[in-house]
Design an enzyme around this catalytic site. Structure first.
Site, mmCIF file in Angstrom:
data_model
loop_
_atom_site.group_PDB
_atom_site.id
_atom_site.type_symbol
_atom_site.label_atom_id
_atom_site.label_comp_id
_atom_site.label_asym_id
_atom_site.label_seq_id
_atom_site.Cartn_x
_atom_site.Cartn_y
_atom_site.Cartn_z
ATOM 1 N N GLY A 281 40.427 40.012 38.866
ATOM 2 C CA GLY A 281 40.896 40.534 39.336
ATOM 3 C C GLY A 281 40.602 39.572 40.724
ATOM 4 O O GLY A 281 41.060 40.410 42.014
ATOM 5 N N PRO A 324 41.316 36.711 33.886
ATOM 6 C CA PRO A 324 42.609 37.138 34.450
ATOM 7 C C PRO A 324 43.621 36.917 34.770
ATOM 8 O O PRO A 324 44.374 36.998 33.513
ATOM 9 C CB PRO A 324 42.162 35.862 35.988
ATOM 10 C CG PRO A 324 41.991 34.862 34.526
ATOM 11 C CD PRO A 324 41.205 35.238 33.450
ATOM 12 N N ARG A 326 46.650 38.244 37.522
ATOM 13 C CA ARG A 326 47.234 38.292 38.678
ATOM 14 C C ARG A 326 47.620 37.650 39.389
ATOM 15 O O ARG A 326 48.670 36.761 39.433
ATOM 16 C CB ARG A 326 46.849 39.003 39.597
ATOM 17 C CG ARG A 326 48.251 39.062 41.093
ATOM 18 C CD ARG A 326 47.197 40.172 41.731
ATOM 19 N NE ARG A 326 46.638 41.266 41.718
ATOM 20 C CZ ARG A 326 47.525 42.434 41.992
ATOM 21 N NH1 ARG A 326 48.836 42.146 41.761
ATOM 22 N NH2 ARG A 326 46.616 43.454 41.269
ATOM 23 N N ARG A 363 55.872 47.638 42.873
ATOM 24 C CA ARG A 363 54.442 47.716 43.563
ATOM 25 C C ARG A 363 55.210 47.893 45.217
ATOM 26 O O ARG A 363 54.312 49.004 45.506
ATOM 27 C CB ARG A 363 54.396 46.322 43.496
ATOM 28 C CG ARG A 363 53.801 45.952 41.901
ATOM 29 C CD ARG A 363 53.153 44.196 42.328
ATOM 30 N NE ARG A 363 51.400 44.209 41.741
ATOM 31 C CZ ARG A 363 51.859 44.149 43.508
ATOM 32 N NH1 ARG A 363 51.746 43.564 44.116
ATOM 33 N NH2 ARG A 363 50.007 44.754 44.068
ATOM 34 N N TYR A 367 52.505 51.237 45.332
ATOM 35 C CA TYR A 367 51.304 50.648 46.626
ATOM 36 C C TYR A 367 51.198 49.620 47.913
ATOM 37 O O TYR A 367 50.059 49.444 48.241
ATOM 38 C CB TYR A 367 50.291 49.548 46.224
ATOM 39 C CG TYR A 367 50.320 49.268 44.149
ATOM 40 C CD1 TYR A 367 49.721 50.165 43.213
ATOM 41 C CD2 TYR A 367 51.087 47.903 43.284
ATOM 42 C CE1 TYR A 367 49.532 50.424 42.175
ATOM 43 C CE2 TYR A 367 50.724 49.182 42.457
ATOM 44 C CZ TYR A 367 50.012 49.206 41.473
ATOM 45 O OH TYR A 367 50.391 49.276 39.780
ATOM 46 N N CYS A 394 68.616 54.946 44.004
ATOM 47 C CA CYS A 394 68.770 56.472 45.124
ATOM 48 C C CYS A 394 68.077 57.080 45.152
ATOM 49 O O CYS A 394 67.115 57.532 44.596
ATOM 50 C CB CYS A 394 69.494 57.167 43.293
ATOM 51 S SG CYS A 394 71.530 56.932 43.575
ATOM 52 N N TYR A 423 52.696 41.991 37.469
ATOM 53 C CA TYR A 423 52.936 43.239 37.265
ATOM 54 C C TYR A 423 54.383 43.891 37.510
ATOM 55 O O TYR A 423 54.382 44.796 38.421
ATOM 56 C CB TYR A 423 51.618 43.997 38.056
ATOM 57 C CG TYR A 423 50.495 44.002 37.490
ATOM 58 C CD1 TYR A 423 50.093 44.408 36.581
ATOM 59 C CD2 TYR A 423 49.598 42.828 38.100
ATOM 60 C CE1 TYR A 423 49.021 43.899 35.946
ATOM 61 C CE2 TYR A 423 48.216 42.315 37.699
ATOM 62 C CZ TYR A 423 47.951 43.248 36.938
ATOM 63 O OH TYR A 423 46.839 42.876 35.652
#
Ligand code: LLP
Length: 475
Positions: A281, A324, A326, A363, A367, A394, A423
């Site tokens: 995290g 972990p 990221r 992403r 997000y 498109c 990700y």
């Protein structure tokens, strides 16, 4: 004005004339940097990473291209490991959450640094195994593992992090059926929803009570009672509260929440718990305003939280695991694109188009994530325009970066977006039938392909065209 990318938590000052850092690389926490640790501007005024000129890499491998800096990834692994040795008195094991980027080379690098791997599918198990990671260091997660995936995992002896009742019961049956073939009872952990909320995007919060993941704490006694009578070897509990988290407090609190269940399992149900997994995290710095704690500060905080809680409850320190994703791989990679055309909507905005987009980095559209970029073939050019970087899909929402300051750009310039290691490839798609990009690892002036670029033919690999349908196109 020139591009000035500063790193608050270090002496690195990255400008459009990108000065190399004066501090030693391994003292910088990779997750706090905008760029990979080895990024410099070379004498051609080009961005260079791992001793490789990014413009040359694009000439050699094409674009879009993911460029992974081996030094940054190894440094992040070492910092996690070293911080646990320094701040935690018990045993520890760092697992890489391979959902961030599951491929052979990334798993092999983190494996060679002594990390285990957190996987969420049979595909990720296969990748970790083929990369040479020992099954004893593979932990299998997921909220709907199929019986087939569970059997596959049991076959190799991976540890299964059980998420719910259905899985627990399936696994117990499988364990009984397969017990003749298996010399040891399956090793499992139980995932619990700890009820800790944190400030991150709603989609990437997982530790609050209204979550699809993990057992509800209200049913925990029934779960422990079932496990105590089962054929399973339950070694501990797991919680993961969310992703891209900058606050330390929620991770500090995990120890205190988990210890009560650990104690209950041991003292009331006689379970032999020895491992506590507090998930992943820790966030990374995508843009200048992001301010995540360092890897060492995060490890120190969770170690202190767990140590205090276990000492207070009179239990010996558990083996402490974290996973972990990221913060290990995110800042170690950039994506290089070739700029195509541009479109100016008078008094509104200028769009600059690149040869990738939401298929290689979903992403921003998913997000509303923010990214930072530079023009890699004119690093010292003055910033003269505010533009929006559009992908080639498109879809109007296929915007990689809104309102970024860039120098004048021309067709064929190389745009490099930072922080694309986590990700991005793992969530890439073939939307609009775009082939997935290639990826290279760079270090000490060498580059090696780690993922081949998909070809147009690859895109048809799984398609089937029954003859009668083909015939009908000829009518
Ligand atoms: N452990 C578990 C059980 C997880 O679900 C995750 C991430 C991790 C560890 C690793 O978390 P990290 O250290 O990477 O924050 N696709 C989203 C992120 C989804 C995270 C899913 N779980 C994104 O692009 O932001």
């Amino acid at each position: 004005m020139t591009t000035v990318l500063t790193s608050q938590k270090s002496e690195t000052v990255v400008t459009n004339s990108l000065k190399n850092t004066t501090s030693s690389l391994d003292s910088l926490s990779p997750n706090q940097q905008l760029l990979p640790l080895t990024a410099i501007v070379n004498s051609n005024d080009h961005l260079e990473i791992g001793g490789c000129d990014v413009v040359d890499l694009v000439s050699q491998y094409g674009s879009p291209l993911y460029i992974l800096d081996e030094v940054s990834l190894r440094t992040a692994c070492q910092q996690y490991r070293d911080a646990f040795s320094k701040h935690y008195q018990g045993q520890s094991q760092v697992l890489y959450a391979s959902k961030a980027w599951s491929c052979l080379a990334v798993c092999a690098i983190v494996g060679s640094e002594g990390l285990g791997i957190d996987v969420v599918s049979a595909g990720e198990i296969l990748t970790a195994l083929r990369a040479g990671v020992s099954p004893s260091l593979i932990y299998f997660h997921g909220n709907n593992k199929s019986a087939d995936e569970l059997s596959y995992s049991l076959e190799f002896g991976c540890t299964i992090v059980v998420d719910n009742w259905n899985e627990l019961q399936t696994l117990d049956l499988l364990a009984k059926e397969q017990s003749i073939a298996m010399s040891l009872a399956p090793r499992i952990m139980l995932r619990l929803t700890p009820g800790i909320e944190c400030h991150t995007h709603e989609y990437i919060q997982t530790g609050h009570i209204d979550s699809k993941f993990g057992f509800d704490p209200n049913e925990i006694e029934a779960v422990f009672a079932f496990v105590a009578k089962s054929s399973l070897n339950c070694i501990g509990i797991h919680a993961h509260i969310g992703s891209q988290i900058f606050e330390l407090q929620p991770h500090q609190d995990i120890g205190g929440v988990m210890v009560q269940w650990f104690k209950l399992a041991i003292e009331k149900y006689g379970l032999k718990f020895s491992e506590l997994n507090i998930g992943g995290g820790l966030g990374i710095r995508y843009v200048e305003s992001d301010d995540p704690p360092s890897i060492e500060d995060w490890v120190q905080t969770v170690s202190a939280g767990v140590t205090d809680a276990f000492i207070a409850s009179g239990l010996p320190l558990p083996k402490l695991l974290c996973e972990p994703g990221r913060s290990l791989v995110g800042a170690t990679c950039v994506t290089a694109y070739t700029i195509g055309g541009s479109k100016t909507v008078p008094d509104i905005r200028t769009y600059i188009t690149v040869d990738g987009g939401m298929s290689d980095n979903p992403r921003p559209i998913t997000y509303q994530s923010k990214y930072r970029a530079v023009v890699a073939n004119h690093m010292s050019a003055s910033l003269s325009q505010t533009v929006t970087i559009a992908g080639k899909h498109c879809e109007s929402g296929d915007i990689l970066i809104k309102d970024i300051q860039l120098p004048e750009t021309n067709v064929g310039d190389i745009l490099v977006v930072f922080g694309t290691g986590a990700y991005n490839y793992s969530m890439a798609s073939n939307y609009n039938r775009l082939p997935k990009p290639a990826a290279v690892v760079v270090g000490t002036g060498d580059s090696s392909l780690i993922i081949k670029r998909e070809t147009r033919e690859d895109l048809l690999r799984q398609d089937c065209l029954p003859e009668r349908l083909y015939q009908s196109t000829k009518v």
